[in-house]
Design an enzyme around this catalytic site. Structure first.
Site, PDB file in Angstrom:
ATOM      1  N   CYS A 163       6.921  -7.844   7.147  1.00  0.00           N
ATOM      2  CA  CYS A 163       8.091  -7.194   7.622  1.00  0.00           C
ATOM      3  C   CYS A 163       8.688  -8.244   8.678  1.00  0.00           C
ATOM      4  O   CYS A 163       7.890  -8.821   9.348  1.00  0.00           O
ATOM      5  CB  CYS A 163       7.876  -6.009   8.568  1.00  0.00           C
ATOM      6  SG  CYS A 163       9.349  -5.177   9.332  1.00  0.00           S
ATOM      7  N   GLU A 178       0.723  -1.198  -0.009  1.00  0.00           N
ATOM      8  CA  GLU A 178       0.076  -0.023   0.266  1.00  0.00           C
ATOM      9  C   GLU A 178       0.855   1.312   0.005  1.00  0.00           C
ATOM     10  O   GLU A 178       2.009   1.150   0.459  1.00  0.00           O
ATOM     11  CB  GLU A 178      -0.769   0.115   1.365  1.00  0.00           C
ATOM     12  CG  GLU A 178      -0.089  -0.063   2.420  1.00  0.00           C
ATOM     13  CD  GLU A 178      -1.190  -0.503   3.410  1.00  0.00           C
ATOM     14  OE1 GLU A 178      -1.422  -1.691   3.637  1.00  0.00           O
ATOM     15  OE2 GLU A 178      -1.282   0.150   4.662  1.00  0.00           O
ATOM     16  N   CYS A 214       2.845  -3.575  15.593  1.00  0.00           N
ATOM     17  CA  CYS A 214       2.660  -3.059  14.393  1.00  0.00           C
ATOM     18  C   CYS A 214       2.024  -4.111  13.330  1.00  0.00           C
ATOM     19  O   CYS A 214       2.178  -5.293  13.539  1.00  0.00           O
ATOM     20  CB  CYS A 214       4.127  -2.773  13.757  1.00  0.00           C
ATOM     21  SG  CYS A 214       4.190  -2.218  11.914  1.00  0.00           S
ATOM     22  N   CYS A 241       3.533   8.251   1.119  1.00  0.00           N
ATOM     23  CA  CYS A 241       4.109   7.238   1.917  1.00  0.00           C
ATOM     24  C   CYS A 241       4.140   5.991   0.995  1.00  0.00           C
ATOM     25  O   CYS A 241       2.968   5.607   0.454  1.00  0.00           O
ATOM     26  CB  CYS A 241       3.360   7.264   3.101  1.00  0.00           C
ATOM     27  SG  CYS A 241       3.750   5.767   3.994  1.00  0.00           S
ATOM     28  N   GLY A 271       6.864  -2.552   5.746  1.00  0.00           N
ATOM     29  CA  GLY A 271       8.360  -2.886   5.604  1.00  0.00           C
ATOM     30  C   GLY A 271       9.486  -2.392   6.200  1.00  0.00           C
ATOM     31  O   GLY A 271       9.097  -1.119   6.702  1.00  0.00           O
ATOM     32  N   CYS A 324      -0.902   2.151   7.269  1.00  0.00           N
ATOM     33  CA  CYS A 324       0.372   1.559   7.011  1.00  0.00           C
ATOM     34  C   CYS A 324       0.342  -0.049   7.666  1.00  0.00           C
ATOM     35  O   CYS A 324       0.107  -0.297   8.813  1.00  0.00           O
ATOM     36  CB  CYS A 324       1.612   1.907   7.130  1.00  0.00           C
ATOM     37  SG  CYS A 324       1.761   3.390   6.279  1.00  0.00           S
ATOM     38  N   CYS A 335       7.824  -5.754  15.688  1.00  0.00           N
ATOM     39  CA  CYS A 335       7.601  -4.710  16.558  1.00  0.00           C
ATOM     40  C   CYS A 335       6.179  -5.234  16.900  1.00  0.00           C
ATOM     41  O   CYS A 335       5.088  -5.613  16.279  1.00  0.00           O
ATOM     42  CB  CYS A 335       7.510  -3.203  16.001  1.00  0.00           C
ATOM     43  SG  CYS A 335       9.259  -2.949  15.320  1.00  0.00           S
TER      44      CYS A 335
HETATM   45  N1  SAH Z   1      10.185  -0.258   9.362  1.00  0.00           N
HETATM   46  C1  SAH Z   1       9.965   1.133   9.221  1.00  0.00           C
HETATM   47  C2  SAH Z   1       9.045   1.949   8.459  1.00  0.00           C
HETATM   48  C3  SAH Z   1       7.652   1.577   8.450  1.00  0.00           C
HETATM   49  S1  SAH Z   1       6.754   1.761   9.950  1.00  0.00           S
HETATM   50  C4  SAH Z   1       9.872   1.644  10.635  1.00  0.00           C
HETATM   51  O1  SAH Z   1       9.705   1.172  11.714  1.00  0.00           O
HETATM   52  O2  SAH Z   1      10.444   2.927  11.110  1.00  0.00           O
HETATM   53  C5  SAH Z   1       6.371   3.594   9.717  1.00  0.00           C
HETATM   54  C6  SAH Z   1       6.193   4.010  11.166  1.00  0.00           C
HETATM   55  O3  SAH Z   1       4.730   3.728  11.728  1.00  0.00           O
HETATM   56  C7  SAH Z   1       7.058   3.617  12.268  1.00  0.00           C
HETATM   57  O4  SAH Z   1       7.282   4.653  13.130  1.00  0.00           O
HETATM   58  C8  SAH Z   1       6.227   2.710  12.973  1.00  0.00           C
HETATM   59  O5  SAH Z   1       6.591   2.412  14.330  1.00  0.00           O
HETATM   60  C9  SAH Z   1       4.689   3.403  12.907  1.00  0.00           C
HETATM   61  N2  SAH Z   1       3.853   2.488  13.360  1.00  0.00           N
HETATM   62  C10 SAH Z   1       3.465   1.131  13.086  1.00  0.00           C
HETATM   63  N3  SAH Z   1       2.529   0.794  13.702  1.00  0.00           N
HETATM   64  C11 SAH Z   1       1.685   1.945  14.106  1.00  0.00           C
HETATM   65  C12 SAH Z   1       0.325   1.951  14.784  1.00  0.00           C
HETATM   66  N4  SAH Z   1      -0.470   1.212  14.826  1.00  0.00           N
HETATM   67  N5  SAH Z   1       0.097   3.343  15.063  1.00  0.00           N
HETATM   68  C13 SAH Z   1       1.028   4.364  14.977  1.00  0.00           C
HETATM   69  N6  SAH Z   1       2.051   4.341  14.444  1.00  0.00           N
HETATM   70  C14 SAH Z   1       2.415   3.021  13.970  1.00  0.00           C
HETATM   71 FE1  SF4 Z   2       8.585  -2.609  13.188  1.00  0.00          FE
HETATM   72 FE2  SF4 Z   2       8.448  -0.913  11.084  1.00  0.00          FE
HETATM   73 FE3  SF4 Z   2       8.488  -3.521  10.798  1.00  0.00          FE
HETATM   74 FE4  SF4 Z   2       6.291  -2.407  11.799  1.00  0.00          FE
HETATM   75  S1  SF4 Z   2       7.160  -2.208   9.797  1.00  0.00           S
HETATM   76  S2  SF4 Z   2       7.296  -4.353  12.367  1.00  0.00           S
HETATM   77  S3  SF4 Z   2       7.522  -0.868  12.997  1.00  0.00           S
HETATM   78  S4  SF4 Z   2      10.043  -2.441  11.627  1.00  0.00           S
END
Ligand code: SAH
Ligand code: SF4
Length: 363
Positions: A119, A91, A126, A112, A173, A347, A123
């Protein structure tokens, strides 16, 4: 799978044309259509002879992403769900500029984009990592998210102005885990023969891959870096981000400091506030020290709950108390409001929902 025409560099395309018995000047014409024409197929390349279009279409795919779902309107955020040639989904989200303090709106639009399907970094909060890692996107699949959106809004833009002025690599990702393809794609999008998006208008977000941050500081482009911090002590960060066990906060901040010193002022610390996990006021002094050391601004983002995960966003009172305490310590901190909330929700989450729906035959 045919390679995407959008990932061909001028010299590569010129080489292919020579091999195919075509004149070199066609490379310019083709690249102009692909990168600046906002078109959606070979047939729209008006000054290219049919015989060459035929050769092109049997060697290259015109686009490696196909739009399957679009959600939202031009004045809000718009979410795009793309199907890749192997049936996977990714997306992108288009974010219009906020009205300025004085009420006028600017022409700025940020896209974006995603860099991987799924991924591997897991985390805990996420949606992107929920079903694990599937594969890296290739350069064409990254570039085509941008060109695909430009083509969809062709009527709204004039030939010399582009819709997308800024990029954030914050979709699905971990961008730095797909380093070579990402840099390849960004170098194209940054070129004057392509989208010509300035490096300083491109922000790469990472959960903290230390060796790749150093590598990024060694390449010449001034991309901006956003760090997904989400915890200002190892204790808190370890709870929600497994990567912190490999690259602790001290290793991460050393690497970011190197980046900051070489690229001179382009760091953002992202901090999503999750109730009862990282929203304690005890995090504030640690966050303030880090942001001062790295000369970084801090973006506080209220968490968006994800179906199936138990985390919640704290109340507005807690959010404001946290940001106020940071500002009182001299930190350049902002609280992202509703629009950001929509964006982040997209995302990873849109894809998960869509995959279930599309695979069960709905849509
Ligand atoms: N993997 C990279 C980029 C993608 S995530 C990273 O982790 O930075 C983009 C952002 O969205 C990151 O800061 C991530 O921690 C945040 N994010 C992920 N899930 C989220 C959620 N449910 N609510 C708010 N931010 C979120
Ligand atoms: Fe963590 Fe970013 Fe991967 Fe989500 S997309 S699991 S925030 S590294």
């Amino acid at each position: 799978m045919l390679p995407a025409i959008s990932s061909q560099k001028p010299d590569e395309l010129t080489g292919w044309l020579a091999q195919s018995g075509e004149p070199a000047y066609r490379a310019d014409q083709i690249l102009r259509w692909v990168h600046k024409g906002s078109i959606s197929g070979w047939s729209q390349m008006r000054n290219i002879p049919d015989s060459l279009k035929k050769k092109l279409s049997s060697h290259f795919s015109f686009s490696s992403v196909k739009l399957v779902h679009k959600q939202g309107g031009i004045d809000t955020t718009i979410k795009f769900l793309w199907k890749l040639s192997d049936g996977q989904y990714v997306e992108s989200v288009l974010i219009p500029a906020s009205p300025s303090l004085y009420g006028e709106t600017s022409d700025r639009h940020t896209l974006c984009i995603s860099t991987q399907v799924g991924c591997a970094y897991g985390c805990k909060f996420c949606a992107s990592g929920l079903e694990g890692f599937k594969r890296n996107l290739n350069p064409g699949e990254v570039i085509d998210q941008v060109l695909g959106v430009e083509a969809l809004f062709k009527k709204r833009i004039s030939s010399d102005r582009r819709l997308i002025t800024n990029l954030v690599i914050m979709g699905m990702g971990e961008p730095l885990a797909n380093y070579d393809n990402l840099l390849d794609a960004l170098n194209v999008l940054n070129s004057n023969w392509s989208a010509n998006i300035g490096a300083r208008k491109i922000t790469i977000s990472t959960s903290g891959l230390v060796p790749q941050i150093i590598k990024l500081s060694d390449q010449p482009k001034q991309y901006r870096l956003a760090i997904s911090l989400h915890g200002a002590t190892d204790e808190v960060r370890n709870k929600i981000m497994p990567i912190n066990r490999k690259y602790s906060l001290s290793k991460l901040s050393d690497a970011v400091e190197i980046y900051q010193s070489r690229k001179n002022g382009s760091i953002t610390l992202e901090y999503i506030l999750i109730e009862g996990i990282n929203d304690g006021i005890d995090q504030v002094p640690h966050l303030a020290i880090l942001s001062e050391r790295l000369r970084a601004k801090v973006n506080i983002i209220p968490y968006n709950s994800v179906e199936g995960l138990g985390y919640k966003r704290p109340s507005i009172t807690i959010q404001e108390r946290f940001v106020r305490a940071l500002i009182d310590k001299g930190v350049r901190a902002t609280l992202r409001r509703e629009k950001g909330h929509d964006i982040d929700a997209a995302c990873g989450q849109l894809r998960l929902k869509a995959e279930k729906k599309l695979d069960s035959g709905e849509n």
